[in-house]
Structure formats: C-alpha cells, structure tokens
Design a protein around this motif. Structure first.
Motif, short mmCIF file in Angstrom:
data_model
loop_
_atom_site.label_atom_id
_atom_site.label_comp_id
_atom_site.label_asym_id
_atom_site.label_seq_id
_atom_site.Cartn_x
_atom_site.Cartn_y
_atom_site.Cartn_z
N ARG A 172 0.83 -1.21 0.00
CA ARG A 172 0.00 0.00 0.00
C ARG A 172 0.86 1.26 0.00
N ALA A 222 -9.44 -0.81 3.23
CA ALA A 222 -8.11 -1.00 3.82
C ALA A 222 -8.25 -1.64 5.19
N THR A 227 -5.90 -5.17 1.81
CA THR A 227 -7.20 -4.69 1.34
C THR A 227 -8.19 -5.84 1.28
#
Length: 294
Positions: A172, A222, A227
């Motif tokens: 991320r 998230a 995710t």
C-alpha cells in the motif's frame, strides 16, 4: 477438515523446501445468504476475530448501506502498534513496550512517536539513531541479509482475483521513498514489509484510508493486513450473492508471498520462519513443522 494453515519446512541443501496447506474455507456466504442486508452486514464481522471492523465496513458498502471508516482506522492503528510494540520485539529478543498514550487518536503525536521526531528523509542514519522504532528495524536488518525471505509480486490490481498479488500494508505504501531505499538494499523481504507497517501507520495516523466502491455491489476496504474486497448482490430485500477475497487469500495463492518468502529463507535460518510468517501475517491459525533432511 482443518482450520489451521499447515506449513512444513524441509532443508534441501542451503534452502528450504516449503509445503503450504491452506485451511478449509469457511462457509461465509452460506451463513449470510437469505438475510436482510443490515443483518448480514452486522453478522459478518462477528464471524471473525481479526479485522472485523474492516470486514463490516466492506459488507455495508457492498450492500448499499452507510459505512463508518473510524472503527476500521482504529483497528489498523491498534494492530500495527501491537506488532511494533509487543509481538515483533518478543520474536526478536527485544523488550516489548506498551502502546503509546492516546494511540487511537492518531495525529502528529503518534507520528512523532514512530520516528522519535519528524519522519526521516534518509533511512540508514535513522536505523542507528536509537529513536522511535529504529531499534526494532535495525534488529530486523541484522536478522535477514539482502535477498533472504523475499517475495517480489505484482501490485494489487484485481482484488477479487485469487492470484498472487502484493496485498499488504507494505504494498500500500510501496511508493514511499523510504520503501524504495529498503527495497533497493534488502529486496521485498521482512525488513521491507516491517517498514511498510511503520510507513502505513504514519500515513493512517494522519488520514484515514478511503474505502473504494469501483462499482455497485463491490467494496474495497483497507485493513491491517492489506485490502479486503467484498462483492454482494441483493434481490427483494435479501442477500442473494456474497463473495469476499482477503489479504490472506492473496498471501496463500499459488506463487504467493508466503511460499516465496519461506522458500528464499536459508535453511540455516529456519528458526526465523515464525518471525517471517508473523510479518506476513496470515489471519488464520498457523501450524509449522520443521523436518530433518531425508
């Protein structure tokens, strides 16, 4: 039927031969089909001990209900800090420490706690500073040499596909300059992934991550491990279809981060497998068996 992830490690020369047997999937959809959307969305997070807030938010958004990002944000902050303060220090032989005061509020105070001040522009002087999480990261840098326990995967571009993708906190924030520096020296191994938790925590302390709804009936949320993707459909006020794909699903996919990371861990460091697995962070119980060479 097995509820645990079974991992068998066998030395084969300097490397490890790794066998991964995923746990049996839970019949989540069967438990939720036929229920009103609000009831299904409330039930889903109660089925799991981990990332319940994120899964509940994903269910609500996919089912067309209002979603609150605050509980999922607090969940990420708590889980990241538990790794940094309690779990990883213990696995590295360091002294665990309490979570910082007022951690749930996030903000500048939490960011300053992470780094012992402002976020550094240069990673390597920070590691020897003794400030913030530097001692933990330095210990990881000593434990794993460059190229050990690495997994280089494509980015998360199709969250509902059960294929090997980099679905993790480190993925991320892979665009961060500190992450680029770590990857250039160590590769995408335990140091890179642990630093990813730190950088992700820094970002989320400042701003809650925004959930996405790429299309009606699909939500991407998230969570502490990556995710969550959840797809759902309703008809006549009832849930008629529901499917979810978790970070652990991507972690355990053929050619995924778990198998690749353990396969690139030297056999002489098999004792660090528990640390590697905890940094990868599957959301299921894990059984590890180390076998002698045949």
């Amino acid at each position: 039927m097995s509820a645990a992830l079974a991992i068998v490690l066998r030395p084969e020369g300097p490397r490890l031969e790794v066998t991964v047997t995923p746990p049996d999937p839970l019949p989540v959809a069967a438990l939720l089909l036929g229920k009103p959307p609000a009831e299904a969305a409330a039930l889903l997070p109660r089925l799991f001990n981990l990332c319940g807030a994120a899964q509940g938010q994903a269910a609500r958004l996919a089912l067309g209900l209002a979603g609150d990002a605050a509980p999922a944000r607090r969940e990420i902050l708590r889980d990241h800090l538990a790794k940094l303060c309690l779990i990883w220090p213990r696995l590295l032989g360091l002294t665990p420490q309490p979570l910082p005061d007022h951690w749930a509020e996030g903000g500048q105070a939490l960011q300053d706690w992470l780094w012992g001040g402002a976020k550094p522009a240069d990673l390597w002087p920070f590691l020897t500073s003794g400030q913030g999480v530097a001692p933990l990261l330095a210990a990881l840098g000593h434990a794993f040499a460059p190229g050990e326990a690495v997994a280089d995967l494509p980015p998360l571009t199709d969250p509902m596909a059960l294929t090997a993708q980099e679905n993790s906190p480190a993925g991320r924030v892979a665009d961060d300059p500190l992450m680029h520096a770590a990857e250039a020296r160590f590769g995408r191994g335990p140091f890179w992934r642990a630093l990813g938790r730190v950088v992700d925590l820094h970002r989320i302390a400042e701003t809650a991550p925004q959930a996405e709804t790429p299309r009606p009936g699909l939500a991407l949320v998230a969570a502490a491990r990556g995710t969550y993707a959840l797809s759902a459909r309703t008809e006549a006020g009832m849930v008629t279809a529901l499917s979810r794909v978790t970070p652990t699903d991507h972690l355990l996919a053929p050619g995924g981060a778990l198998a690749l990371s353990l396969a690139s861990l030297p056999a002489a460091k098999a004792g660090l497998a528990a640390l590697v697995i905890d940094i990868l962070d599957p959301c299921v119980a894990v059984s590890v068996q180390e076998l002698a060479h045949a």
